[in-house]
Motif scaffolding. Structure first.
Motif, PDB file in Angstrom:
ATOM      1  N   GLY A 269       0.719  -1.294  -0.092  1.00  0.00           N
ATOM      2  CA  GLY A 269       0.048   0.005  -0.023  1.00  0.00           C
ATOM      3  C   GLY A 269       0.772   1.343  -0.069  1.00  0.00           C
ATOM      4  O   GLY A 269       0.412   2.367  -0.401  1.00  0.00           O
ATOM      5  N   LYS A 270       1.952   1.034   0.425  1.00  0.00           N
ATOM      6  CA  LYS A 270       3.023   2.319   0.555  1.00  0.00           C
ATOM      7  C   LYS A 270       3.634   2.384  -0.763  1.00  0.00           C
ATOM      8  O   LYS A 270       4.823   3.359  -0.717  1.00  0.00           O
ATOM      9  N   GLY A 271       3.610   1.509  -1.554  1.00  0.00           N
ATOM     10  CA  GLY A 271       4.433   1.270  -2.940  1.00  0.00           C
ATOM     11  C   GLY A 271       5.624   0.760  -2.707  1.00  0.00           C
ATOM     12  O   GLY A 271       6.577   0.885  -3.741  1.00  0.00           O
ATOM     13  N   ILE A 272       6.138   0.140  -1.457  1.00  0.00           N
ATOM     14  CA  ILE A 272       7.437  -0.628  -1.232  1.00  0.00           C
ATOM     15  C   ILE A 272       7.453  -2.043  -1.823  1.00  0.00           C
ATOM     16  O   ILE A 272       6.495  -2.793  -1.482  1.00  0.00           O
ATOM     17  N   ARG A 273       8.399  -2.187  -2.682  1.00  0.00           N
ATOM     18  CA  ARG A 273       8.478  -3.538  -3.422  1.00  0.00           C
ATOM     19  C   ARG A 273       8.770  -4.494  -2.599  1.00  0.00           C
ATOM     20  O   ARG A 273       9.802  -4.431  -1.810  1.00  0.00           O
ATOM     21  N   ILE A 274       8.002  -5.619  -2.856  1.00  0.00           N
ATOM     22  CA  ILE A 274       8.630  -6.706  -1.933  1.00  0.00           C
ATOM     23  C   ILE A 274       9.658  -7.629  -2.882  1.00  0.00           C
ATOM     24  O   ILE A 274       9.293  -7.837  -4.186  1.00  0.00           O
ATOM     25  N   LEU A 275      10.527  -7.951  -2.267  1.00  0.00           N
ATOM     26  CA  LEU A 275      11.660  -8.635  -2.871  1.00  0.00           C
ATOM     27  C   LEU A 275      11.254 -10.069  -3.068  1.00  0.00           C
ATOM     28  O   LEU A 275      10.726 -10.748  -2.268  1.00  0.00           O
ATOM     29  N   TYR A 276      11.866 -10.767  -4.010  1.00  0.00           N
ATOM     30  CA  TYR A 276      11.757 -12.081  -4.177  1.00  0.00           C
ATOM     31  C   TYR A 276       9.934 -12.500  -4.471  1.00  0.00           C
ATOM     32  O   TYR A 276       9.790 -13.546  -3.886  1.00  0.00           O
ATOM     33  N   GLU A 277       9.165 -11.601  -4.874  1.00  0.00           N
ATOM     34  CA  GLU A 277       7.916 -11.834  -5.056  1.00  0.00           C
ATOM     35  C   GLU A 277       7.468 -13.198  -5.593  1.00  0.00           C
ATOM     36  O   GLU A 277       6.469 -13.529  -4.972  1.00  0.00           O
ATOM     37  N   ASP A 278       8.262 -13.607  -6.474  1.00  0.00           N
ATOM     38  CA  ASP A 278       7.854 -15.111  -7.019  1.00  0.00           C
ATOM     39  C   ASP A 278       7.885 -16.184  -6.118  1.00  0.00           C
ATOM     40  O   ASP A 278       7.060 -17.087  -6.246  1.00  0.00           O
ATOM     41  N   LYS A 279       8.679 -16.132  -4.938  1.00  0.00           N
ATOM     42  CA  LYS A 279       8.788 -17.250  -3.928  1.00  0.00           C
ATOM     43  C   LYS A 279       8.102 -16.630  -2.677  1.00  0.00           C
ATOM     44  O   LYS A 279       8.083 -17.415  -1.690  1.00  0.00           O
ATOM     45  N   HIS A 280       7.597 -15.392  -2.641  1.00  0.00           N
ATOM     46  CA  HIS A 280       7.092 -14.958  -1.213  1.00  0.00           C
ATOM     47  C   HIS A 280       5.670 -15.729  -1.057  1.00  0.00           C
ATOM     48  O   HIS A 280       4.909 -16.097  -1.866  1.00  0.00           O
ATOM     49  N   PRO A 281       5.506 -16.027   0.371  1.00  0.00           N
ATOM     50  CA  PRO A 281       6.126 -15.710   1.311  1.00  0.00           C
ATOM     51  C   PRO A 281       7.474 -16.456   1.820  1.00  0.00           C
ATOM     52  O   PRO A 281       7.771 -16.585   2.976  1.00  0.00           O
ATOM     53  N   PHE A 282       7.783 -17.454   1.025  1.00  0.00           N
ATOM     54  CA  PHE A 282       8.766 -18.545   1.467  1.00  0.00           C
ATOM     55  C   PHE A 282      10.147 -18.366   0.826  1.00  0.00           C
ATOM     56  O   PHE A 282      10.872 -19.427   0.483  1.00  0.00           O
ATOM     57  N   ALA A 283      10.475 -17.020   0.356  1.00  0.00           N
ATOM     58  CA  ALA A 283      11.797 -16.764  -0.234  1.00  0.00           C
ATOM     59  C   ALA A 283      12.998 -17.393   0.607  1.00  0.00           C
ATOM     60  O   ALA A 283      14.010 -17.580   0.036  1.00  0.00           O
ATOM     61  N   GLY A 284      12.907 -17.596   1.736  1.00  0.00           N
ATOM     62  CA  GLY A 284      13.861 -17.995   2.878  1.00  0.00           C
ATOM     63  C   GLY A 284      13.890 -19.343   2.954  1.00  0.00           C
ATOM     64  O   GLY A 284      14.763 -20.029   3.667  1.00  0.00           O
ATOM     65  N   GLY A 285      12.936 -20.166   2.017  1.00  0.00           N
ATOM     66  CA  GLY A 285      12.812 -21.802   2.314  1.00  0.00           C
ATOM     67  C   GLY A 285      11.676 -21.904   2.672  1.00  0.00           C
ATOM     68  O   GLY A 285      10.753 -21.397   3.315  1.00  0.00           O
ATOM     69  N   LYS A 286      11.277 -23.539   2.482  1.00  0.00           N
ATOM     70  CA  LYS A 286       9.842 -23.927   2.519  1.00  0.00           C
ATOM     71  C   LYS A 286       9.350 -23.719   4.165  1.00  0.00           C
ATOM     72  O   LYS A 286       8.181 -23.900   4.529  1.00  0.00           O
ATOM     73  N   GLU A 287      10.097 -23.848   5.183  1.00  0.00           N
ATOM     74  CA  GLU A 287       9.653 -23.725   6.363  1.00  0.00           C
ATOM     75  C   GLU A 287      10.012 -22.188   7.119  1.00  0.00           C
ATOM     76  O   GLU A 287       9.844 -22.034   8.212  1.00  0.00           O
ATOM     77  N   HIS A 288      10.362 -21.096   6.099  1.00  0.00           N
ATOM     78  CA  HIS A 288      10.542 -19.780   6.391  1.00  0.00           C
ATOM     79  C   HIS A 288       9.628 -18.872   6.181  1.00  0.00           C
ATOM     80  O   HIS A 288       9.752 -18.697   4.884  1.00  0.00           O
ATOM     81  N   TYR A 289       8.734 -18.642   6.585  1.00  0.00           N
ATOM     82  CA  TYR A 289       7.589 -17.527   6.343  1.00  0.00           C
ATOM     83  C   TYR A 289       7.921 -16.135   6.656  1.00  0.00           C
ATOM     84  O   TYR A 289       8.148 -15.817   7.687  1.00  0.00           O
ATOM     85  N   ALA A 290       8.164 -15.363   5.394  1.00  0.00           N
ATOM     86  CA  ALA A 290       8.824 -14.011   5.923  1.00  0.00           C
ATOM     87  C   ALA A 290       8.438 -13.042   4.716  1.00  0.00           C
ATOM     88  O   ALA A 290       8.047 -13.582   3.575  1.00  0.00           O
ATOM     89  N   VAL A 291       8.668 -11.827   4.899  1.00  0.00           N
ATOM     90  CA  VAL A 291       8.609 -10.917   3.771  1.00  0.00           C
ATOM     91  C   VAL A 291       9.699 -10.104   3.801  1.00  0.00           C
ATOM     92  O   VAL A 291      10.546  -9.835   4.911  1.00  0.00           O
ATOM     93  N   PHE A 292      10.401  -9.872   2.633  1.00  0.00           N
ATOM     94  CA  PHE A 292      11.592  -9.176   2.261  1.00  0.00           C
ATOM     95  C   PHE A 292      11.511  -7.882   1.338  1.00  0.00           C
ATOM     96  O   PHE A 292      10.437  -8.070   0.819  1.00  0.00           O
ATOM     97  N   PHE A 293      11.935  -6.868   1.897  1.00  0.00           N
ATOM     98  CA  PHE A 293      11.742  -5.629   1.157  1.00  0.00           C
ATOM     99  C   PHE A 293      13.100  -4.715   1.296  1.00  0.00           C
ATOM    100  O   PHE A 293      14.021  -5.123   2.022  1.00  0.00           O
ATOM    101  N   GLU A 294      12.972  -3.344   1.116  1.00  0.00           N
ATOM    102  CA  GLU A 294      14.172  -2.686   1.159  1.00  0.00           C
ATOM    103  C   GLU A 294      13.966  -1.223   1.635  1.00  0.00           C
ATOM    104  O   GLU A 294      12.773  -0.729   1.345  1.00  0.00           O
ATOM    105  N   ASP A 295      14.844  -0.791   2.285  1.00  0.00           N
ATOM    106  CA  ASP A 295      14.542   0.477   2.941  1.00  0.00           C
ATOM    107  C   ASP A 295      14.955   1.610   1.907  1.00  0.00           C
ATOM    108  O   ASP A 295      15.423   1.271   0.799  1.00  0.00           O
TER     109      ASP A 295
END
Length: 129
Positions: free
Chosen positions: A90-116
């Motif tokens: 909503g703030k226009g902040i790009r989510i990193l690894y969108e194609d793997k979100h929310p498991f970009a850190g692995g199948k057991e790791h639920y997270a969101v990645f973004f940049e400041d």
């Protein structure tokens, strides 16, 4: 236990806007402010943001260079991570690894990645099931 982390930023007002809405979402409270910086505290740990001196602004920060790659925070739950993800979008902040979100850190790791604003990678990870 981590005592504090100090991060130099290229634009203090931009950093204050970005971190000023994010950190309260993660349980931090504004701790200190001064002309060239500010800090946020959660329990015994605090984060300090300081305006980089002009002579040190170039070359700009890049997380792939030697130094800090990213900073990761605990999310309270997968639902909390999902709500935060929607706020970021909503703030226009790009989510990193969108194609793997929310498991970009692995199948057991639920997270969101973004940049400041300086492209420091930020992660908010839910507790393991």
């Amino acid at each position: 236990m981590l005592h504090h982390v100090e991060i130099n930023v290229s634009d203090l007002s931009q950093a204050a806007e970005f971190w000023g809405w994010l950190l309260p979402e993660l349980g931090y409270e504004l701790y200190q402010t001064w002309e060239k910086g500010f800090s946020w505290k959660h329990q015994d740990t605090y984060l300090v943001f300081v305006q980089t001196e002009e002579k040190h602004l170039f070359p700009p920060f890049h997380r792939a260079k030697t130094g800090l790659n990213h900073i990761a925070f605990h999310g309270r739950s997968t639902r909390n991570v999902d709500k935060l993800t929607e706020k970021l979008r909503g703030k226009g902040i790009r989510i990193l690894y969108e194609d793997k979100h929310p498991f970009a850190g692995g199948k057991e790791h639920y997270a969101v990645f973004f940049e400041d604003p300086d492209r420091l990678k930020v992660e908010v990870a839910a507790p393991p099931n």
